[in-house]
Scaffold this motif. Structure first.
Motif, PDB file in Angstrom:
ATOM      1  N   GLN B  16     -48.542   9.487   8.086  1.00 18.81           N
ATOM      2  CA  GLN B  16     -47.635   9.797   6.985  1.00 18.81           C
ATOM      3  C   GLN B  16     -48.343  10.640   5.926  1.00 18.81           C
ATOM      4  OE1 GLN B  16     -46.467   6.377   4.767  1.00 18.81           O
ATOM      5  NE2 GLN B  16     -44.343   7.036   4.654  1.00 18.81           N
ATOM      6  N   LYS B  17     -47.662  11.635   5.428  1.00 15.26           N
ATOM      7  CA  LYS B  17     -48.273  12.523   4.428  1.00 15.26           C
ATOM      8  C   LYS B  17     -48.650  11.734   3.183  1.00 15.26           C
ATOM      9  CE  LYS B  17     -46.319  16.437   3.441  1.00 15.26           C
ATOM     10  NZ  LYS B  17     -44.969  16.784   3.821  1.00 15.26           N
ATOM     11  N   LEU B  18     -49.716  12.146   2.553  1.00 18.09           N
ATOM     12  CA  LEU B  18     -50.195  11.465   1.355  1.00 18.09           C
ATOM     13  C   LEU B  18     -49.141  11.552   0.253  1.00 18.09           C
ATOM     14  CD1 LEU B  18     -53.802  12.854   1.310  1.00 18.09           C
ATOM     15  CD2 LEU B  18     -53.176  10.490   1.645  1.00 18.09           C
ATOM     16  N   LYS B  19     -48.987  10.478  -0.461  1.00 16.97           N
ATOM     17  CA  LYS B  19     -48.033  10.479  -1.565  1.00 16.97           C
ATOM     18  C   LYS B  19     -48.542  11.366  -2.683  1.00 16.97           C
ATOM     19  CE  LYS B  19     -45.818   5.979  -1.042  1.00 16.97           C
ATOM     20  NZ  LYS B  19     -46.860   5.162  -0.419  1.00 16.97           N
ATOM     21  N   GLU B  20     -47.649  11.732  -3.536  1.00 16.13           N
ATOM     22  CA  GLU B  20     -47.977  12.712  -4.576  1.00 16.13           C
ATOM     23  C   GLU B  20     -49.176  12.320  -5.430  1.00 16.13           C
ATOM     24  OE1 GLU B  20     -44.679  13.866  -6.978  1.00 16.13           O
ATOM     25  OE2 GLU B  20     -46.034  14.481  -8.579  1.00 16.13           O
ATOM     26  N   ARG B  21     -49.240  11.108  -5.853  1.00 17.63           N
ATOM     27  CA  ARG B  21     -50.265  10.777  -6.824  1.00 17.63           C
ATOM     28  C   ARG B  21     -51.500  10.127  -6.200  1.00 17.63           C
ATOM     29  NH1 ARG B  21     -49.343  11.328 -11.990  1.00 17.63           N
ATOM     30  NH2 ARG B  21     -51.014   9.881 -12.449  1.00 17.63           N
ATOM     31  N   GLU B  22     -51.571  10.100  -4.898  1.00 16.13           N
ATOM     32  CA  GLU B  22     -52.759   9.498  -4.302  1.00 16.13           C
ATOM     33  C   GLU B  22     -53.892  10.500  -4.282  1.00 16.13           C
ATOM     34  OE1 GLU B  22     -50.550   6.368  -1.357  1.00 16.13           O
ATOM     35  OE2 GLU B  22     -52.070   7.695  -0.522  1.00 16.13           O
ATOM     36  N   PRO B  23     -55.097   9.992  -4.454  1.00 16.90           N
ATOM     37  CA  PRO B  23     -56.249  10.915  -4.471  1.00 16.90           C
ATOM     38  C   PRO B  23     -56.380  11.632  -3.136  1.00 16.90           C
ATOM     39  CG  PRO B  23     -56.984   8.624  -4.429  1.00 16.90           C
ATOM     40  CD  PRO B  23     -55.521   8.583  -4.630  1.00 16.90           C
ATOM     41  N   ARG B  24     -56.717  12.919  -3.224  1.00 17.82           N
ATOM     42  CA  ARG B  24     -56.820  13.718  -2.013  1.00 17.82           C
ATOM     43  C   ARG B  24     -58.289  13.911  -1.674  1.00 17.82           C
ATOM     44  NH1 ARG B  24     -51.784  15.121  -1.974  1.00 17.82           N
ATOM     45  NH2 ARG B  24     -51.986  16.209  -0.010  1.00 17.82           N
ATOM     46  N   ALA B  25     -58.544  14.119  -0.432  1.00 18.11           N
ATOM     47  CA  ALA B  25     -59.921  14.307   0.006  1.00 18.11           C
ATOM     48  C   ALA B  25     -60.464  15.614  -0.571  1.00 18.11           C
ATOM     49  CB  ALA B  25     -59.982  14.333   1.513  1.00 18.11           C
ATOM     50  N   CYS B  26     -59.704  16.678  -0.433  1.00 12.59           N
ATOM     51  CA  CYS B  26     -60.150  17.902  -1.061  1.00 12.59           C
ATOM     52  C   CYS B  26     -58.923  18.679  -1.500  1.00 12.59           C
ATOM     53  CB  CYS B  26     -61.011  18.714  -0.105  1.00 12.59           C
ATOM     54  SG  CYS B  26     -60.065  19.712   1.018  1.00 12.59           S
ATOM     55  N   ILE B  27     -59.106  19.505  -2.507  1.00 14.78           N
ATOM     56  CA  ILE B  27     -57.985  20.240  -3.061  1.00 14.78           C
ATOM     57  C   ILE B  27     -58.221  21.720  -2.850  1.00 14.78           C
ATOM     58  CG2 ILE B  27     -56.788  20.779  -5.209  1.00 14.78           C
ATOM     59  CD1 ILE B  27     -57.805  17.786  -5.946  1.00 14.78           C
ATOM     60  N   ARG B  28     -57.282  22.351  -2.184  1.00 13.30           N
ATOM     61  CA  ARG B  28     -57.447  23.761  -1.868  1.00 13.30           C
ATOM     62  C   ARG B  28     -56.801  24.581  -2.973  1.00 13.30           C
ATOM     63  NH1 ARG B  28     -54.324  22.653   3.526  1.00 13.30           N
ATOM     64  NH2 ARG B  28     -53.080  21.699   1.867  1.00 13.30           N
ATOM     65  N   PHE B  29     -57.570  25.502  -3.537  1.00 10.52           N
ATOM     66  CA  PHE B  29     -57.012  26.284  -4.637  1.00 10.52           C
ATOM     67  C   PHE B  29     -57.119  27.766  -4.380  1.00 10.52           C
ATOM     68  CE2 PHE B  29     -60.573  28.271  -6.755  1.00 10.52           C
ATOM     69  CZ  PHE B  29     -61.667  27.504  -6.380  1.00 10.52           C
ATOM     70  N   LYS B  30     -56.257  28.480  -5.077  1.00 11.81           N
ATOM     71  CA  LYS B  30     -56.295  29.935  -5.065  1.00 11.81           C
ATOM     72  C   LYS B  30     -56.280  30.383  -6.510  1.00 11.81           C
ATOM     73  CE  LYS B  30     -53.834  33.350  -2.658  1.00 11.81           C
ATOM     74  NZ  LYS B  30     -52.760  33.852  -1.847  1.00 11.81           N
ATOM     75  N   CYS B  31     -56.949  31.493  -6.787  1.00 13.36           N
ATOM     76  CA  CYS B  31     -56.996  31.930  -8.178  1.00 13.36           C
ATOM     77  C   CYS B  31     -56.872  33.439  -8.260  1.00 13.36           C
ATOM     78  CB  CYS B  31     -58.312  31.481  -8.807  1.00 13.36           C
ATOM     79  SG  CYS B  31     -58.448  31.919 -10.539  1.00 13.36           S
ATOM     80  N   ALA B  32     -55.928  33.904  -9.055  1.00 11.87           N
ATOM     81  CA  ALA B  32     -55.697  35.353  -9.142  1.00 11.87           C
ATOM     82  C   ALA B  32     -56.612  36.042 -10.142  1.00 11.87           C
ATOM     83  CB  ALA B  32     -54.249  35.617  -9.516  1.00 11.87           C
ATOM     84  N   LEU B  33     -57.279  35.274 -10.975  1.00 11.10           N
ATOM     85  CA  LEU B  33     -58.119  35.873 -12.000  1.00 11.10           C
ATOM     86  C   LEU B  33     -59.580  35.729 -11.630  1.00 11.10           C
ATOM     87  CD1 LEU B  33     -56.308  34.384 -15.107  1.00 11.10           C
ATOM     88  CD2 LEU B  33     -55.951  36.603 -14.068  1.00 11.10           C
ATOM     89  N   THR B  34     -60.401  36.585 -12.248  1.00 10.35           N
ATOM     90  CA  THR B  34     -61.823  36.513 -11.916  1.00 10.35           C
ATOM     91  C   THR B  34     -62.674  36.176 -13.130  1.00 10.35           C
ATOM     92  OG1 THR B  34     -61.935  38.878 -12.326  1.00 10.35           O
ATOM     93  CG2 THR B  34     -61.687  38.173 -10.039  1.00 10.35           C
ATOM     94  N   ASN B  35     -62.093  35.471 -14.103  1.00  6.98           N
ATOM     95  CA  ASN B  35     -62.896  35.152 -15.284  1.00  6.98           C
ATOM     96  C   ASN B  35     -63.187  33.651 -15.361  1.00  6.98           C
ATOM     97  OD1 ASN B  35     -60.380  34.215 -16.054  1.00  6.98           O
ATOM     98  ND2 ASN B  35     -59.932  36.021 -17.293  1.00  6.98           N
ATOM     99  N   THR B  36     -63.198  33.140 -16.556  1.00 11.50           N
ATOM    100  CA  THR B  36     -63.602  31.739 -16.774  1.00 11.50           C
ATOM    101  C   THR B  36     -62.907  30.754 -15.837  1.00 11.50           C
ATOM    102  OG1 THR B  36     -63.636  32.392 -19.097  1.00 11.50           O
ATOM    103  CG2 THR B  36     -64.088  30.104 -18.611  1.00 11.50           C
ATOM    104  N   ILE B  37     -61.599  30.944 -15.608  1.00 13.64           N
ATOM    105  CA  ILE B  37     -60.873  29.964 -14.818  1.00 13.64           C
ATOM    106  C   ILE B  37     -61.443  29.874 -13.400  1.00 13.64           C
ATOM    107  CG2 ILE B  37     -59.035  31.639 -14.306  1.00 13.64           C
ATOM    108  CD1 ILE B  37     -58.648  27.806 -14.479  1.00 13.64           C
ATOM    109  N   LEU B  38     -61.860  30.994 -12.867  1.00 14.84           N
ATOM    110  CA  LEU B  38     -62.412  30.966 -11.517  1.00 14.84           C
ATOM    111  C   LEU B  38     -63.702  30.150 -11.492  1.00 14.84           C
ATOM    112  CD1 LEU B  38     -62.060  31.875  -8.629  1.00 14.84           C
ATOM    113  CD2 LEU B  38     -63.326  33.957  -9.173  1.00 14.84           C
ATOM    114  N   ASP B  39     -64.544  30.346 -12.511  1.00 15.58           N
ATOM    115  CA  ASP B  39     -65.785  29.557 -12.600  1.00 15.58           C
ATOM    116  C   ASP B  39     -65.465  28.069 -12.610  1.00 15.58           C
ATOM    117  OD1 ASP B  39     -67.375  31.796 -15.038  1.00 15.58           O
ATOM    118  OD2 ASP B  39     -67.063  31.968 -12.870  1.00 15.58           O
ATOM    119  N   ILE B  40     -64.506  27.702 -13.440  1.00  8.82           N
ATOM    120  CA  ILE B  40     -64.168  26.291 -13.609  1.00  8.82           C
ATOM    121  C   ILE B  40     -63.624  25.692 -12.311  1.00  8.82           C
ATOM    122  CG2 ILE B  40     -62.602  24.703 -14.805  1.00  8.82           C
ATOM    123  CD1 ILE B  40     -64.899  25.674 -16.484  1.00  8.82           C
TER     124      ILE B  40
END
Lengths: 484, 435
Positions: B16-40
């Motif tokens: 069963q898919k993980l519920k919304e608020r359950e901790p995830r093993a890893c979080i996959r992200f994408k970022c369109a900017l190349t400044n501070t937010i990408l570092d973070i």
């Protein structure tokens, strides 16, 4: 709630209940010059020790020589009357002199703090034979004159209101501490002191720090500045002197402001006020009065062609004070508190003739820079001997780093709110010794990192940024919570 | 998972898919900017950057991607994206004016004129060209005041000019020439004419504006957080009305200031808002300053309320707004504009740290890791300002009933001891998670 054991019981000092009462108790009246024997010659009021007077004299000769040679090199007169056109222009631009960009590249500051330190390092008392090599038994630091400085038990007594059981602004007004515990009552007392216009009580009160909203008035009360019409008139008179005559020191002032305050992240906003204060200050002959208790003597100049003829002697600059690199930083923090130019001016002038002058003249006074340096080194050597020895071994004498902090009374090094809390205590205790104690406390705070460095440059790097420090906890821990 | 989902696909896991608020093993992200937010994002433990076409759980996108793709992108429940679909209702100068006007009328109907005046924080604005005639009427009623012409959709101070004579506007209209390059805009651009605030509060003779950060997690119900830090941006030159052509005096945007001839990059011309608050307190006293900041809170809340019904409150969306506020000499705050993509490029070391902490705390609140209970009133440097109703500073969490005098839970310009707070916040939750 704060951790147990740290909650202060809110009381002013020892037995007394309020600053108003405490002021009736032993509070040293501020009198200049200090009272002394009626038969004492005037030079003793400036500085009782001959060798100090001599050293100050030679230092002054050097400064003057430097100023005169700059004058000759650049063919700029020491003073010149401005043509009418120029006067009009300056008057129009009075509120935005910072927009002016004169060519100052050829001007150099007459001296920098580190030049002054070299002089102090070479001070010797000719009556004191110290043939032994410096060792742990005597003094390891740079200052080698035998002045009496307070030790920690004496400092604890002197700064008793900074103790752990007394409420402080800078500690007990943090967001974790409920304001009912100290802050609210302290503010209320401050308002009472202001209503009563009791200057002595104010001086006692500020030992525990000034609430931000009351600080400007409290300092004015302590310094006796009321901005009467005659004071405003006097300031306007100085302003017209600036408009009419151009002085060589003006360029030095411009250069100093551009190099220091304008480049500061916070003080750059006040650039224009700094010119308005410092240019007037240079022309204020009432400042000459403070030389009766300052070991320094104002430089004399002669009208062109009348060298040596006393009737044609004038003090130069008119106030007798030659600015050095960083001088404008004495004024910058005051711009936070005072916005009316004549009041700002008077506050600065009073702070200068009571305190700041001691930071760049050679004297034996307990608040003089020589004593402060010695106090700093002694505290460090006594209480952090391992650190002191280590730094000395790697060629990083601690005073080389802390000297500039003390000469500037930490202005430009600490965050403004912390600096103002520190200057509250300078006014409250009428002494600059707290600068030396803070300098030692900073070293104690960063001792762990300092023990690991292996060069002067690395030590400087560890101590380069003081902007995150909170001064009152540092002072309290150093004075009252360190095992002696 | 996100992006073009096929029917019948169960996800990467067999169970069963993980519920919304359950901790995830890893979080996959994408970022369109190349400044501070990408570092973070890259530094965040357990977060992994995905390549171009990979599936993602979190996307710090830019608004153009949003415009083109949002409507046909499927997002799982847990997926988060950093913009609301139609944020421009709040951020485009002509729309915010419309929404505020409408909101004000509504309040006047429901609660009377006095309440409605609380919405008077936006300088009089007219859309061009549609409201040109209304503008001319207003212009004639108030001769001699200065107006500012701003393009609705551009940022960083581009395309703005000031004027006092109607002739200037007429000439400009006739020209049809816009002052800056238009490489991306082929259609006719909309402008607004706004009343220029001629008596700004000055510090050291200089004009400044305040940049404040507000994080909105949802519009229905309205949940908004206010960040304690922010800054005052100073104009590099002294303020005077005689130099209308001097772009540099009147615009305090750092981007414009950077091109001024006497700009010194080392200087930064910014004050942290704590310093501003202390300065004002020393000058005017604590009470006056409290009032000023309370009025600013009012601006944030009313502006968000005015678009509450218009913005599509998708639960995948959150948005970090940069509010620009100008204070006048009577200590009245004015809303200049709201930015949906406040600059995350740092102009100095101190600025970099502010933005790092701001973004870290934003991600804490978004809470992909599922660590929060949802009852917190403070997370790092953010204070919960509005939670379907005003939030009080009083002790206790969000659900505690309010008694006694109300003090808003906002701390703009206060000390930001976020590290300590975060430590206290996450420690007990961390141990709970293991159960």
């Amino acid at each position: 709630m704060p951790a147990v054991g740290q909650i202060p019981t809110p009381q002013a000092t020892g037995n007394t209940n309020s600053p108003l009462e405490a002021s009736q108790a032993a509070l040293s009246l501020c009198r200049f010059p200090s009272p002394c024997h009626p038969a004492a010659p005037p030079e003793h009021m400036k500085e009782p020790l001959v060798y100090m007077r001599k050293a100050q004299g030679s230092w002054e000769k050097r400064i003057l020589k430097s100023l005169n040679s700059m004058c000759t090199e650049l063919s700029v007169p020491l003073a010149r009357k401005r043509p009418i056109g120029e006067q009009k222009e300056l008057l129009n631009k009075w509120n935005e002199m910072g927009t002016d960009e004169p060519d100052l590249s050829l001007f150099r500051p007459v001296y920098a703090p580190k030049d002054f330190l070299e002089v102090l390092m070479n001070l010797r008392n000719p009556n004191y034979e110290n043939g032994d090599q410096p060792s742990l038994k005597n003094h390891l630091g740079l200052i080698q004159v035998p002045l009496k400085v307070k030790d920690i038990p004496e400092l604890r007594d002197y700064f008793s209101e900074l103790g752990l059981n007394t409420g402080q602004l800078g500690i007990d007004d943090s967001t974790q501490v409920p304001p009912e515990l100290f802050e609210n009552e302290h503010v209320r007392v401050g308002q009472t002191v202001l209503t009563e216009q009791d200057s002595a009580a104010a001086q006692q009160y500020v030992r525990q720090g000034c609430p931000t909203a009351l600080r400007a008035e409290l300092w004015a009360l302590i310094l006796n500045i009321s901005n009467q019409p005659e004071d405003i008139l006097y300031y306007e008179q100085l302003k017209s002197n600036v408009i009419q005559h151009d002085l060589l020191v003006d360029s030095l002032i411009y250069k100093d402001v551009k190099l220091t305050a304008s480049n500061d992240d916070y003080y750059f906003v006040f650039e224009d006020y700094l010119y308005q204060v410092l240019l007037c200050f240079s022309r204020d002959t009432s400042v000459l009065e403070h030389f009766s208790y300052n070991s320094a003597t104002p430089p004399k100049s002669y009208i062109r062609g009348k060298l040596g003829v006393e009737e044609y002697a004038v003090f130069y600059p008119p106030n007798g004070v030659i600015p050095f690199h960083g001088f404008s930083m004495y004024v910058a923090p005051l711009c936070f508190l005072y916005h009316e130019p004549s009041k700002l001016y008077q506050i600065f002038r009073e702070m200068y003739v009571r305190f700041f002058f001691r930071l760049h003249s050679i004297s034996s006074h307990p608040s003089g820079i020589v004593s402060l340096c010695l106090l700093f080194e002694t505290l460090l050597q006594t209480h952090l001997p391992q650190l002191f020895y280590h730094l000395r071994e790697i060629g990083a004498q601690p005073l080389r780093i802390s000297f500039k902090w003390m000469v500037r009374a930490f202005s430009g090094y600490l965050a403004t709110d912390q600096l103002l809390l520190l200057w509250d205590r300078i006014l409250g205790y009428n002494s600059l010794e707290i600068l030396a104690v803070l300098a030692a406390a900073v070293f104690a705070f960063r001792a762990v990192n300092l023990m690991e460095v292996t060069s002067l440059a690395a030590a400087e790097a560890v101590l380069a940024d003081l902007s995150t420090l909170k001064v009152m906890p540092l002072l309290q821990i150093f004075l009252f919570a360190t095992v002696t | 998972m996100a992006k073009n989902k096929n029917a019948g696909h169960k996800g990467s896991y067999g169970y069963q898919k993980l519920k919304e608020r359950e901790p995830r093993a890893c979080i996959r992200f994408k970022c369109a900017l190349t400044n501070t937010i990408l570092d973070i994002l890259r530094q965040r433990p357990g977060w992994i950057e995905v390549k171009e076409e990979g599936e993602w759980d979190f996307y710090w996108c830019d608004v153009s991607w949003l415009r083109e793709n949002f409507d046909h992108t499927y997002m799982d429940e847990h997926v988060r994206i950093c913009h609301f679909r139609n944020h421009y209702e709040l951020t485009r100068k002509n729309y915010i004016v419309k929404n505020l006007k409408r909101f004000r009328k509504q309040i006047e109907r429901e609660a009377g004129k006095l309440e409605a005046r609380k919405c008077d924080f936006f300088p009089k604005t007219f859309e061009m060209p549609s409201e040109y005639h209304l503008f001319v009427e207003e212009f004639r009623k108030n001769p001699g005041i200065t107006w500012i012409m701003k393009p609705v959709a551009r940022s960083q101070g581009r395309g703005i000019f000031l004027f006092r004579k109607l002739k200037d506007v007429i000439d400009w209209r006739k020209d049809g020439v816009r002052t800056d390059d238009q490489k991306d805009e082929t259609q006719v651009e909309n402008y607004v004419a706004q009343c220029y605030i001629e008596n700004p509060y000055l510090i050291g003779g200089r004009k400044f504006d305040l940049r404040v950060y507000v994080l909105v997690m949802s519009y229905i119900p309205l949940k908004a957080w206010l960040y304690r830090d922010g800054f005052a941006r100073f104009s590099n030159t002294r303020f005077t009305l005689s130099s209308i052509d001097d772009h540099y005096v009147h615009l305090t945007n750092v981007a414009v200031q950077k091109t001024a001839p006497d700009y010194d990059p080392e200087k930064g011309c910014k004050w942290m808002i704590q310093r501003f608050r202390q300065y004002m307190t020393a000058k005017h006293g604590a009470e006056v300053v409290e009032t000023l900041f309370a009025e600013m809170d009012n601006i944030f809340i009313k502006s968000l309320q005015s678009v509450q019904k218009v913005i599509i409150s998708d639960k995948h969306c959150f948005e970090l707004y940069g509010y620009d506020i100008l204070i006048d000499q009577d200590l009245k705050p004015w809303l200049l504009e709201v930015n949906a993509s406040p600059s995350l490029t740092a102009s100095s070391q101190e600025d970099y740290e502010l933005k790092c902490c701001l973004l870290k705390d934003t991600l804490h609140i978004v809470d992909m890791e599922g660590r929060l209970t949802g009852k917190e009133k403070r997370i790092g440097g953010f204070d919960l300002m509005w939670n379907d109703g005003p939030v009080s500073r009083a002790e206790g969490n969000v659900d505690t009933p309010v008694n006694g005098s109300f003090m808003a839970n906002t701390h703009l310009g206060y000390n930001n001891d976020r590290k300590k707070q975060l430590k206290q916040l996450f420690k007990p939750l961390h141990t709970q998670q293991k159960v």
